[in-house]
Design a protein around this motif. Structure first.
Motif, PDB file in Angstrom:
ATOM      1  N   ASN A 427      25.217  23.367 -27.433  1.00 46.90           N
ATOM      2  CA  ASN A 427      25.870  23.095 -26.161  1.00 46.90           C
ATOM      3  C   ASN A 427      25.594  21.650 -25.729  1.00 46.90           C
ATOM      4  N   THR A 428      25.875  20.733 -26.649  1.00 41.27           N
ATOM      5  CA  THR A 428      25.574  19.330 -26.393  1.00 41.27           C
ATOM      6  C   THR A 428      26.605  18.427 -27.096  1.00 41.27           C
ATOM      7  N   SER A 429      26.742  17.206 -26.599  1.00 40.34           N
ATOM      8  CA  SER A 429      27.699  16.269 -27.198  1.00 40.34           C
ATOM      9  C   SER A 429      26.984  15.006 -27.647  1.00 40.34           C
ATOM     10  N   GLY A 430      27.518  14.356 -28.657  1.00 39.99           N
ATOM     11  CA  GLY A 430      26.913  13.115 -29.124  1.00 39.99           C
ATOM     12  C   GLY A 430      27.782  12.445 -30.172  1.00 39.99           C
ATOM     13  N   ALA A 431      27.229  11.395 -30.766  1.00 42.04           N
ATOM     14  CA  ALA A 431      27.950  10.679 -31.818  1.00 42.04           C
ATOM     15  C   ALA A 431      27.800  11.468 -33.117  1.00 42.04           C
ATOM     16  N   LEU A 432      28.922  11.719 -33.771  1.00 43.23           N
ATOM     17  CA  LEU A 432      28.892  12.545 -34.982  1.00 43.23           C
ATOM     18  C   LEU A 432      28.489  11.706 -36.198  1.00 43.23           C
ATOM     19  N   CYS A 433      27.396  12.127 -36.827  1.00 47.11           N
ATOM     20  CA  CYS A 433      26.901  11.448 -38.037  1.00 47.11           C
ATOM     21  C   CYS A 433      26.679  12.484 -39.126  1.00 47.11           C
ATOM     22  N   MET A 434      26.542  12.009 -40.345  1.00 51.09           N
ATOM     23  CA  MET A 434      26.216  12.905 -41.458  1.00 51.09           C
ATOM     24  C   MET A 434      24.837  12.520 -41.990  1.00 51.09           C
ATOM     25  N   ALA A 435      24.001  13.541 -42.142  1.00 45.07           N
ATOM     26  CA  ALA A 435      22.620  13.281 -42.530  1.00 45.07           C
ATOM     27  C   ALA A 435      22.431  13.235 -44.047  1.00 45.07           C
ATOM     28  N   GLN A 436      23.456  13.639 -44.795  1.00 45.43           N
ATOM     29  CA  GLN A 436      23.330  13.668 -46.254  1.00 45.43           C
ATOM     30  C   GLN A 436      24.593  13.130 -46.900  1.00 45.43           C
ATOM     31  N   PRO A 437      24.444  12.506 -48.051  1.00 46.61           N
ATOM     32  CA  PRO A 437      25.655  12.077 -48.760  1.00 46.61           C
ATOM     33  C   PRO A 437      26.353  13.272 -49.411  1.00 46.61           C
ATOM     34  N   TRP A 438      27.615  13.122 -49.714  1.00 43.52           N
ATOM     35  CA  TRP A 438      28.366  14.142 -50.447  1.00 43.52           C
ATOM     36  C   TRP A 438      29.292  13.406 -51.417  1.00 43.52           C
ATOM     37  N   PRO A 439      29.751  14.074 -52.470  1.00 42.28           N
ATOM     38  CA  PRO A 439      30.450  13.337 -53.538  1.00 42.28           C
ATOM     39  C   PRO A 439      31.739  12.655 -53.102  1.00 42.28           C
ATOM     40  N   GLY A 440      32.401  13.166 -52.054  1.00 47.39           N
ATOM     41  CA  GLY A 440      33.719  12.632 -51.685  1.00 47.39           C
ATOM     42  C   GLY A 440      33.680  11.382 -50.838  1.00 47.39           C
ATOM     43  N   MET A 441      32.508  10.961 -50.400  1.00 43.39           N
ATOM     44  CA  MET A 441      32.497   9.847 -49.445  1.00 43.39           C
ATOM     45  C   MET A 441      32.872   8.513 -50.095  1.00 43.39           C
ATOM     46  N   ALA A 442      33.451   7.616 -49.268  1.00 42.66           N
ATOM     47  CA  ALA A 442      33.835   6.296 -49.770  1.00 42.66           C
ATOM     48  C   ALA A 442      32.580   5.557 -50.222  1.00 42.66           C
ATOM     49  N   ARG A 443      32.765   4.653 -51.185  1.00 46.10           N
ATOM     50  CA  ARG A 443      31.612   3.957 -51.775  1.00 46.10           C
ATOM     51  C   ARG A 443      31.367   2.581 -51.186  1.00 46.10           C
ATOM     52  N   THR A 444      32.433   1.950 -50.716  1.00 48.00           N
ATOM     53  CA  THR A 444      32.280   0.609 -50.154  1.00 48.00           C
ATOM     54  C   THR A 444      33.604   0.208 -49.490  1.00 48.00           C
ATOM     55  N   ILE A 445      33.588  -0.952 -48.863  1.00 49.87           N
ATOM     56  CA  ILE A 445      34.839  -1.568 -48.406  1.00 49.87           C
ATOM     57  C   ILE A 445      35.143  -2.666 -49.414  1.00 49.87           C
ATOM     58  N   HIS A 446      36.369  -2.668 -49.900  1.00 54.48           N
ATOM     59  CA  HIS A 446      36.764  -3.615 -50.930  1.00 54.48           C
ATOM     60  C   HIS A 446      36.358  -5.036 -50.542  1.00 54.48           C
ATOM     61  N   LYS A 447      35.571  -5.651 -51.386  1.00 53.11           N
ATOM     62  CA  LYS A 447      35.117  -7.036 -51.219  1.00 53.11           C
ATOM     63  C   LYS A 447      34.306  -7.272 -49.952  1.00 53.11           C
ATOM     64  N   ASP A 448      33.760  -6.234 -49.350  1.00 53.05           N
ATOM     65  CA  ASP A 448      32.971  -6.458 -48.141  1.00 53.05           C
ATOM     66  C   ASP A 448      31.944  -5.341 -47.941  1.00 53.05           C
ATOM     67  N   HIS A 449      30.983  -5.286 -48.852  1.00 50.58           N
ATOM     68  CA  HIS A 449      29.997  -4.212 -48.752  1.00 50.58           C
ATOM     69  C   HIS A 449      29.178  -4.334 -47.470  1.00 50.58           C
ATOM     70  N   GLN A 450      28.974  -5.564 -47.012  1.00 44.69           N
ATOM     71  CA  GLN A 450      28.197  -5.741 -45.785  1.00 44.69           C
ATOM     72  C   GLN A 450      28.886  -5.071 -44.590  1.00 44.69           C
ATOM     73  N   ARG A 451      30.218  -5.211 -44.557  1.00 45.08           N
ATOM     74  CA  ARG A 451      30.953  -4.569 -43.461  1.00 45.08           C
ATOM     75  C   ARG A 451      30.832  -3.040 -43.555  1.00 45.08           C
TER      76      ARG A 451
END
Ligand code: WTA
Length: 623
Positions: A427-451
């Protein structure tokens, strides 16, 4: 049709494809005698009884879970040696290293081998009743020819091919052809204006090309595609997805969220230029050997019964669409739905934005006759596939209208407070984050890993930050409350307000602008632009509005074009010169009570001018 029918007999499996097919058939043949009824992939996992326990294990022992699933669901030419090597704090994400495979073989060859005559693709063209069907054999041929064409034009493994085509099988085959030869693809959303381009390609040398195209042997972490999406700055981000993890995640979510079964016809009406089209028109369904629908028309052409006419004609079992279309159709009345036989439907899906209760209820009660589960699926270009959805869960588990509810296997959502602390209660609200990686997640931003790091991993160190806010109910169900950044969602299309401002500001008459979203009954959000002109400019506001709308339509897309343009003498700013968008949003939503603290404003009179200008605009143009 540009390919002759009955061509499957001409298909010859390449040696690589044959090798990995043999290994696949061996594995699946073995496991068939000893499978868990619900999830055959999980048959070998120790001590798991029931879905809840399986979901538990997918998070607590995610390596075992993903290893078992990856071995079972994908065809590998070389087995992986490391399940995952991830460090979220550095934005490092690697899955299934050592493994080698080819995505097009997984999506085509293995099904051609077992059921060549099965329909892979139904192209639902703009004119109703003119659909065309392509078997797995035919789609493979088309893919191979295109692969050879690309190779002939010098495209090599590791290159990136931009695909700009209308919705047609050739566009799907182009994606798969890139995957076949090891090139990354970058699909650019295309309107019908690209017809001419496709026609030329269709008419070219294509038919003379060989129908066998040796698939490249790819590493799990080689790039499969880039897809550009809006961020909160003016510059779109090219998110990068890789081979094995993405394909596995798209396939698994397609199978279990929609309860897809062999032989079903899957109808996702998203454009293939969006991530939804990538994952649930192309990769997920084809990896599972499904019959997938490629929808080229619109929900109201030639009339508001188009979707349901298509459901009846194509015998669609799972229908996956956007809330904006549902809201639109709801207004036309039930008769457009009731005219058609929808008895084949088993699951209804919704994606791209929050679905309001009224639209959800109508979708469930009218479209699904009250008997089909409605799955409100939350995910993003960044997540690769669905992360939160009411299913899979026990068949009789409750589904709450307008809530994505339950995390998928391997997904571990958390809510953060403003201090960056994990909120543990319900019964609470907040910023949604993921605590663990999963295989489908994006790996980087093209030519801008820092971003990539700055955007997703730096706001809450050790976590992936989604950019969305969410509410967790007393029961522990998740409901997405919307973006926390300056990204708005128009008809399910993500667009950064800064991107629109960038274009508006390019107009020589414009000094500065501020774009905000507002609640729109059909589109979810509409675009409202405040524009300040340069001193001494003398133009008709109506003419300039038309010009600005034209610029945005041309440079970004029609959907990004402002619904309202309010010309103002100045914008409310803080003393440090930052535009107070919060104030503009409140004015546009006519929530003057909620303007909040204005003490940091440079000149409070600016707000009064904005309010008056807004009222004037509304009285001229209606609500
Ligand atoms: C929003 C589309 C509420 C959200 C697949 C997210 C949703 C953004 C839902 C991603 C949903 C998507 N309920 N909001 N079921 N699905 N969104 O990258 O704000 O085009 O961050 O991916 O859409 O948009 P994208």
């Amino acid at each position: 049709m540009w390919l002759p029918c009955g061509c499957t007999s001409k298909y010859v499996a390449s040696s690589f494809a044959r090798r990995i097919l043999a290994s696949y058939l061996h594995v699946s043949g073995r496991s068939r005698c000893n499978v868990a009824a619900f999830m055959p992939e999980a048959a070998g996992l120790e001590g798991v009884s029931g879905r809840a326990a399986l979901r538990e294990l997918s998070v607590s022992n995610s390596e075992s879970f993903w290893a078992a699933v990856a071995r079972h669901r994908l065809c590998w030419s070389t087995a992986f040696h490391t399940v995952q090597d991830c460090d979220l704090s550095r934005g490092k994400i690697k899955w299934f290293e050592g493994g080698k495979l080819n995505v097009s073989v997984n999506c085509l060859d293995r099904h051609v081998h077992t059921c060549p005559e099965r329909v892979a693709l139904i192209w639902e063209r703009d004119e109703k009743g003119s659909e065309m069907k392509y078997t797995y054999g035919e789609l493979l041929e088309m893919t191979c020819r295109l692969g050879n064409l690309l190779r002939r034009h010098g495209v090599k493994r590791g290159d990136c091919v931009t695909i700009y085509m209308p919705t047609c099988p050739l566009a799907v085959a182009s994606m798969l052809a890139c995957a076949r030869i090891g090139a990354a693809h970058n699909v650019v959303f295309a309107g019908f204006s690209a017809d001419a381009l496709a026609e030329r390609i269709r008419d070219g040398e294509m038919l003379l090309l060989n129908v066998v195209c040796e698939p490249a042997v790819m590493n799990s972490e080689d790039v499969l595609f880039l897809l550009y999406t809006s961020g909160s700055t003016g510059k779109p981000k090219g998110l990068v997805h890789t081979q094995a993890g993405y394909l596995l995640y798209a396939a698994l979510t397609h199978r279990y969220v929609f309860s897809y079964h062999d032989g079903d016809v899957f109808g996702c009406v998203a454009d293939i230029g969006w991530i939804t089209g990538h994952s649930y028109v192309v990769y997920g369904p084809l990896a599972n050997g499904a019959t997938t629908v490629l929808f080229e028309s619109t929900p109201i052409y030639p009339d508001p019964g188009r979707y349901w006419d298509m459901v009846e004609r194509l015998k669609i079992n799972q229908f996956y669409g956007a809330p904006t279309a549902i809201r639109l159709l709801l207004n036309y009345g039930d008769q457009w739905v009731n005219k058609y036989d929808r008895s084949t439907l088993k699951t209804l899906g919704s994606v791209g934005e929050p679905i309001n209760t009224e639209a959800w209820e109508w979708y469930h009660r009218v479209v699904g006759d009250g008997r089909c589960p409605v799955v409100d699926t939350w995910w993003q270009t960044e997540t690769g596939g669905i992360c939160i959805a009411p299913r899979p869960s026990d068949p009789d588990a409750e589904i709450v209208p307008g809530m994505a509810m339950r995390p998928f296997f391997g997904i571990n959502p958390v809510l953060m407070d403003t201090e960056g602390e994990v909120l543990t209660s319900n019964n609470t609200s907040g910023a949604l984050c993921m605590a663990q990686p999963w295989p489908g997640m994006a790996r980087t931003i093209h030519k801008d890993h820092q971003r990539f790091i700055d955007t997703y991993f730096q706001p809450y160190p050790g976590y992936f930050f989604t950019g969305d806010g969410a509410y967790r109910s007393e029961e522990g169900y998740y409901q997405i409350t919307g973006r926390l950044d300056d990204v708005i969602n128009v008809s399910g299309h993500r667009i950064g307000t800064a991107e629109i401002e960038d274009v508006v500001n390019q107009c020589p008459a414009v000094a500065e602008s501020a774009v905000v979203g507002y609640t729109h009954s059909i589109k979810g959000q509409g675009v409202y632009a405040f524009v300040v002109l340069k001193k001494g400019i003398d133009v008709q506001e109506a003419d300039l509005s038309r010009q600005l709308n034209g610029m945005v339509s041309e440079k970004i897309a029609k959907y990004a074009s402002p619904d309202f343009i309010q010309f103002a003498k100045r914008l409310p700013k803080t003393r440090s010169g930052k535009i107070m968008r919060r104030v503009l949003r409140k004015v546009v939503e006519s929530d003057l009570e909620g303007l909040g603290d204005l003490s940091t404003l440079d000149d409070p009179a600016a707000v009064q001018e904005i309010i008056q200008g807004h009222e004037k605009l509304l009285s001229k143009n209606g609500p």
